[in-house]
Design an enzyme around this catalytic site. Structure first.
Site, short mmCIF file in Angstrom:
data_model
loop_
_atom_site.label_atom_id
_atom_site.label_comp_id
_atom_site.label_asym_id
_atom_site.label_seq_id
_atom_site.Cartn_x
_atom_site.Cartn_y
_atom_site.Cartn_z
N ARG A 1 -2.92 -4.92 4.78
CA ARG A 1 -4.12 -5.24 5.56
C ARG A 1 -5.34 -4.96 4.68
O ARG A 1 -5.30 -4.10 3.79
CB ARG A 1 -4.18 -4.46 6.87
CG ARG A 1 -4.15 -2.94 6.73
CD ARG A 1 -4.28 -2.28 8.08
NE ARG A 1 -4.27 -0.82 8.00
CZ ARG A 1 -4.81 -0.02 8.92
NH1 ARG A 1 -5.39 -0.53 10.00
NH2 ARG A 1 -4.76 1.29 8.78
N GLN B 1 -3.65 10.77 7.22
CA GLN B 1 -3.86 10.59 5.79
C GLN B 1 -3.40 11.83 5.02
O GLN B 1 -3.90 12.94 5.27
CB GLN B 1 -5.34 10.33 5.48
CG GLN B 1 -5.87 9.02 6.02
CD GLN B 1 -6.53 9.18 7.37
OE1 GLN B 1 -6.15 10.03 8.17
NE2 GLN B 1 -7.54 8.36 7.64
N ASP C 1 -0.41 2.06 5.29
CA ASP C 1 -1.26 1.90 4.09
C ASP C 1 -0.76 2.77 2.94
O ASP C 1 -1.54 3.38 2.21
CB ASP C 1 -2.72 2.30 4.40
CG ASP C 1 -3.29 1.56 5.59
OD1 ASP C 1 -2.81 0.46 5.91
OD2 ASP C 1 -4.24 2.09 6.21
N GLN D 1 1.58 8.37 5.70
CA GLN D 1 0.35 7.58 5.57
C GLN D 1 -0.36 7.92 4.26
O GLN D 1 -0.53 9.10 3.93
CB GLN D 1 -0.58 7.85 6.76
CG GLN D 1 -1.85 7.01 6.73
CD GLN D 1 -2.66 7.11 8.01
OE1 GLN D 1 -2.16 7.56 9.04
NE2 GLN D 1 -3.90 6.68 7.97
N ASP D 2 -0.74 6.87 3.51
CA ASP D 2 -1.52 7.05 2.27
C ASP D 2 -0.76 7.83 1.19
O ASP D 2 -1.33 8.71 0.54
CB ASP D 2 -2.86 7.75 2.56
CG ASP D 2 -3.80 6.90 3.38
OD1 ASP D 2 -3.43 5.77 3.72
OD2 ASP D 2 -4.91 7.38 3.71
#
Length: 557
Positions: free
Chosen positions: A462, A350, A394, A372-373
């Site tokens: 998701r 993250q 994500d 990520q993120d």
């Protein structure tokens, strides 16, 4: 003998049946008598609370109003909000205590500090809601419902962000238990506001619901505090005609050499737009547009020329909330022609490039790069137009009401054994007005991923939270999108409650015949799709014009 046994059994059954019937009648009569003995005020409490998910908590919070003999619906709604403020304040105090007691456990201490800050944001939103209800007359209460739902949805987002900061299960459980009452009451407030029309009928009041208004808007669609020069400034697309309040340049040709210094110079109690021009350069600094810094307009020389960069990551001990290179909190933040990066790499896990919780915020011709993120669309109403957003896992996530239009969304090559998920929406309550809308965009692989695009799976999203809601419409989906479309978060979590909608998409990745068979994954009608366009979904007709940026008010075709 057999006959006698049969008779005895029959007798017992008859006796038990009669007894049960008597109990049922007594219970029914008692309930009827209790209902009839309720005061008119307590009947109002019962009717209002019937709309909520936490009935006992609702009745407890509203009963004091009824006991005073009050019949003003505003007083019941204010009581629900005040009870929530009281509980959130207790959670803020608990967070403060946890900060002190966990001083030797860095990750727990940081998560507790996040919670303390997030509870402060929550109290601000709730107090704004309380004031709005108090200032509204009954004829305008329905007009303010969208505003109230926006604020209350943000409070739920903050509570979830608080919990997500705790990695150790025992500390998360500790905070969750402490937040439980506050979370229940927040959900109840949102339920009451969401069912406002029906609740007013309980009081014998029935008004026509008008389109939601904003007290900050004048007749021309711009906020009332805008001067004539402000209107010209934001109507102009040419940066050369903008006269900034502050100029940032690394070479010393401006008033400030750092963005942080220009932001710190924001005048106290400033009204109107505060304009910051950031000249070309890579600015390795962590920037926050604080809550009191409203209506900041920041622009650069281009998303590949003016870049804010950082490398904080979860791997290095930071909560996701605190990894952002740039955070926009103050209401009405707009940004043009800038880039935001987090260079922690895929191994950093993250690592946020841009975090936005600013209400009525907009980004035009900007770029957000990470893994990520990458883009944390945390709360409130947001628009992204003509932007580039890249990442792996994500990489567009959060619990805001966000519309991304006419933008390029790029999936990157992740770490070994990872798979890409473009979105992870975080709607935790079914009544939240939040959701992520990707409209008239392109979703494509980067060059490094292209030769491996069929080996490394890429999904559209998701469900991060139970009622995750994502809409992808009039968008080009490249061939690397997995036919299933969506990936479970963990086991069967949220599969029966999340919503993934598609409408009029194009490209080889848009075929829906093999999409997952979850309860609410489907192609929607044009009428449904219109609800998720910028004007109705963001109440955009009341604030997007003031940004000066172009936007699609409805569907493209």
């Amino acid at each position: 003998m057999i006959g006698k046994v049969a008779v005895s059994v029959t007798s017992v059954i008859l006796v038990v049946g009669v007894a049960l019937a008597v109990v049922a009648v007594v219970h029914h009569n008692a309930s009827k008598n209790n209902a009839e003995s309720l005061s008119p005020q307590m009947k109002m409490v019962k009717d209002i609370c019937s709309k909520t998910d936490y009935l006992d908590a609702c009745q407890k919070s509203l009963s004091p109003v009824a006991e005073k003999g009050n019949t003003d619906p505003k007083e019941f709604i204010k009581a629900a909000i005040q009870a929530t403020i009281n509980e959130v304040s207790k959670s803020a105090n608990f967070s403060d205590m946890l900060v002190q007691n966990a001083s030797n456990i860095p990750r727990v201490k940081m998560a507790a500090e996040d919670c303390k800050e997030l509870m402060s944001f929550s109290i601000d939103e709730l107090q704004a809601s309380f004031t709005t209800v108090g200032e509204s007359d009954l004829h305008t209460m329905n007009d303010r419902a969208d505003e109230l739902k926006n604020w209350l949805s943000a409070v739920i987002s903050y509570q979830q962000t608080c919990l997500d900061g705790f990695e150790a299960p025992e500390y998360r459980k500790l905070m969750e238990d402490n937040l439980n009452d506050a979370a229940s009451l927040t959900s109840n407030c949102l339920a009451i506001v969401s069912e406002l029309a029906d609740i007013l009928k309980v009081f014998g009041l029935e008004f026509n619901i008008k389109p939601p208004g904003r007290r900050l808007l004048s007749q021309d669609g711009f906020p009332t505090w805008f001067s004539a020069s402000d209107r010209k400034l934001l109507a102009s697309v040419d940066n050369g005609r903008v006269r900034p309040n502050a100029i940032v340049a690394k070479d010393g040709s401006g008033q400030f050499k750092s963005i942080a210094a220009a932001v710190a110079a924001y005048p106290k109690n400033h009204r109107g737009r505060y304009v910051i021009y950031v000249k070309s350069g890579v600015y390795n600094e962590y920037i926050t547009i604080e809550k009191n810094m409203k209506n900041v307009f920041m622009f650069g020389d281009g998303p590949r020329k003016t870049i804010v960069t950082g490398r904080k990551s979860n791997r290095d001990g930071f909560t996701t909330f605190k990894t952002a290179s740039f955070s926009a909190i103050g209401e009405g933040f707009i940004c043009k022609s800038m880039g935001f990066q987090n260079t922690a790499g895929p191994e950093g896990h993250q690592a946020v490039a841009l975090r936005v919780q600013s209400d009525m915020s907009a980004f035009f011709n900007c770029r957000m790069d990470g893994y990520q993120d990458t883009l944390y669309v945390q709360a409130h109403r947001q628009l992204y137009r003509n932007c580039v957003i890249s990442g792996t896992v994500d990489f567009i996530f959060g619990d805001s009401s966000t519309v991304i239009q006419n933008s390029l969304i790029i999936a990157r090559k992740p770490m070994d054994n990872q798979q890409n998920t473009v979105t992870a929406q975080g709607r935790a309550d079914k009544r939240e007005t939040t959701g992520l809308v990707i409209h008239n965009c392109r979703i494509v692989p980067e060059q490094k991923l292209y030769p491996l695009r069929f080996k490394i799976p890429t999904y559209l999203g998701r469900p991060w939270k139970e009622y995750a809601r994502t809409v992808i419409m009039e968008t080009t989906l490249a061939d690397f999108i997995q036919p299933l479309g969506y990936l479970p978060w963990a086991g069967s979590f949220a599969l029966s409650t999340c919503s993934y909608f598609e409408y009029a998409n194009r490209g080889p990745g848009s075929r829906t015949v093999r999409r997952v068979r979850w309860k609410n994954v489907r192609v929607i009608s044009r009428r449904e799709a219109i609800q998720f366009t910028a004007v109705p979904f963001l109440q955009g007709n009341f604030w997007l014009k003031a940004t000066g940026f172009p936007f699609l008010p409805g569907l493209r075709r």
